[in-house]
Design an enzyme around this catalytic site. Structure first.
Site, PDB file in Angstrom:
ATOM      1  N   ASP A 141      24.858  20.617 -40.272  1.00 38.91           N
ATOM      2  CA  ASP A 141      25.921  19.697 -40.718  1.00 38.91           C
ATOM      3  C   ASP A 141      26.775  20.382 -41.766  1.00 38.91           C
ATOM      4  O   ASP A 141      26.304  21.274 -42.468  1.00 38.91           O
ATOM      5  CB  ASP A 141      25.326  18.469 -41.423  1.00 38.91           C
ATOM      6  CG  ASP A 141      24.352  17.718 -40.567  1.00 38.91           C
ATOM      7  OD1 ASP A 141      24.496  17.769 -39.348  1.00 38.91           O
ATOM      8  OD2 ASP A 141      23.452  17.100 -41.156  1.00 38.91           O
TER       9      ASP A 141
HETATM   10  N1  URA Z   1      18.941  17.977 -39.706  1.00 40.87           N
HETATM   11  C1  URA Z   1      19.988  17.415 -40.333  1.00 40.87           C
HETATM   12  O1  URA Z   1      19.968  16.230 -40.650  1.00 40.87           O
HETATM   13  N2  URA Z   1      21.046  18.177 -40.613  1.00 40.87           N
HETATM   14  C2  URA Z   1      21.111  19.491 -40.315  1.00 40.87           C
HETATM   15  O2  URA Z   1      22.116  20.138 -40.612  1.00 40.87           O
HETATM   16  C3  URA Z   1      20.019  20.062 -39.665  1.00 40.87           C
HETATM   17  C4  URA Z   1      18.944  19.280 -39.357  1.00 40.87           C
END
Ligand code: URA
Length: 253
Positions: A105
């Site tokens: 993310d």
């Molecule tokens: N899980 C998440 O919530 N975000 C990420 O970026 C990777 C795994």
């Protein structure tokens, strides 16, 4: 030798195999000048001329495997409609066109693998290989042992229950807790949604390890090539170890 079109495109470093399937379906791929949208189409390697968006592709490129320490605020896609910086803006001296193996993310930091090896990217993100990913998650509050066991056994998310995973408490603060969470799935915002499901939302999330590959000796925003010692177990995990041995032999000769 014959190969399925999407696998061939991935082996040319165009994108991961799944993304290549999308390129084919979108009518952006031509074989010998004719647009092909059929996924199973076979091509003769070295004989058929294959192009993407009018640009001919071939298997000659050298493979590159990088680890990047992703900072917060960078997107993992090649471009962003909102104009935010992308992780590819951080890669300055690699001529090959790279793509990320899975995604983080925009607000997650840490270990991101980048490559032009579409087959490796495809396998490392395929659920069948259950590739493990380790996260350090700083969550609000003090989750009870009961809640941690719920995380370990699997919580219900809106796209189904999560698989059993490992959860360790690394440190307890007054109003926060640092957890180490190891999952072998890769669903969208999974770790954030898991912690939300037990009512201890995430304050900060960092990925520190993928299988044997640990985020080491790389500052935030920087990257380096994977060593052979890192790459070999990773390739073995997804049954590509023989490919790497062949590549190393070719390099020696
Ligand atoms: N899980 C998440 O919530 N975000 C990420 O970026 C990777 C795994």
């Amino acid at each position: 030798m014959e190969e399925r079109l999407q696998k061939y495109l991935a082996s040319c470093g165009v994108a991961s195999r799944r993304a290549c399937e999308e390129l084919i379906k979108a009518g952006r791929v031509k074989v010998n000048g004719k647009t092909v949208t059929e996924l199973g189409t076979k091509v003769q390697i070295g004989v058929d001329k294959v192009s993407v968006d009018g640009k001919e592709v071939s298997q000659e490129e050298d493979y590159v495997y990088l680890m990047l320490n992703k900072p917060e605020g960078y997107v993992t896609t090649a471009s962003d409609p909102q104009g935010r910086p992308t992780v590819f803006d951080l890669i300055t001296d690699i001529p090959q066109r790279l793509f990320s193996i899975g995604r983080l993310d925009v607000d997650t930091e840490g270990l991101l693998l980048l490559t032009n090896d579409g087959e490796l990217a495809y396998r490392l993100t395929h659920p069948k290989f259950s590739v493990s990913k380790v996260y350090h998650a700083l969550v609000t509050g003090k989750p009870s042992e009961d809640k941690l066991n719920r995380l370990r056994n699997g919580v219900q998310l809106d796209d189904g229950p999560t698989k059993p995973c490992k959860v360790k408490v690394l440190r307890r603060f007054n109003h926060k807790t640092l957890l180490e969470i190891t999952i072998s799935e890769g669903r969208n915002r999974q770790v954030r949604r898991m912690c939300q499901a037990i009512n201890n939302p995430i304050i900060h999330l960092e990925r520190v390890k993928i299988e044997n590959v640990e985020l080491k000796d790389v500052k935030r925003g920087h990257y380096r090539k994977l060593t052979i010692e890192e790459l070999l177990p990773l390739m073995n995990k997804v049954q590509l170890g023989a490919n790497l041995a062949k590549m190393m032999l070719e390099e020696e000769n």
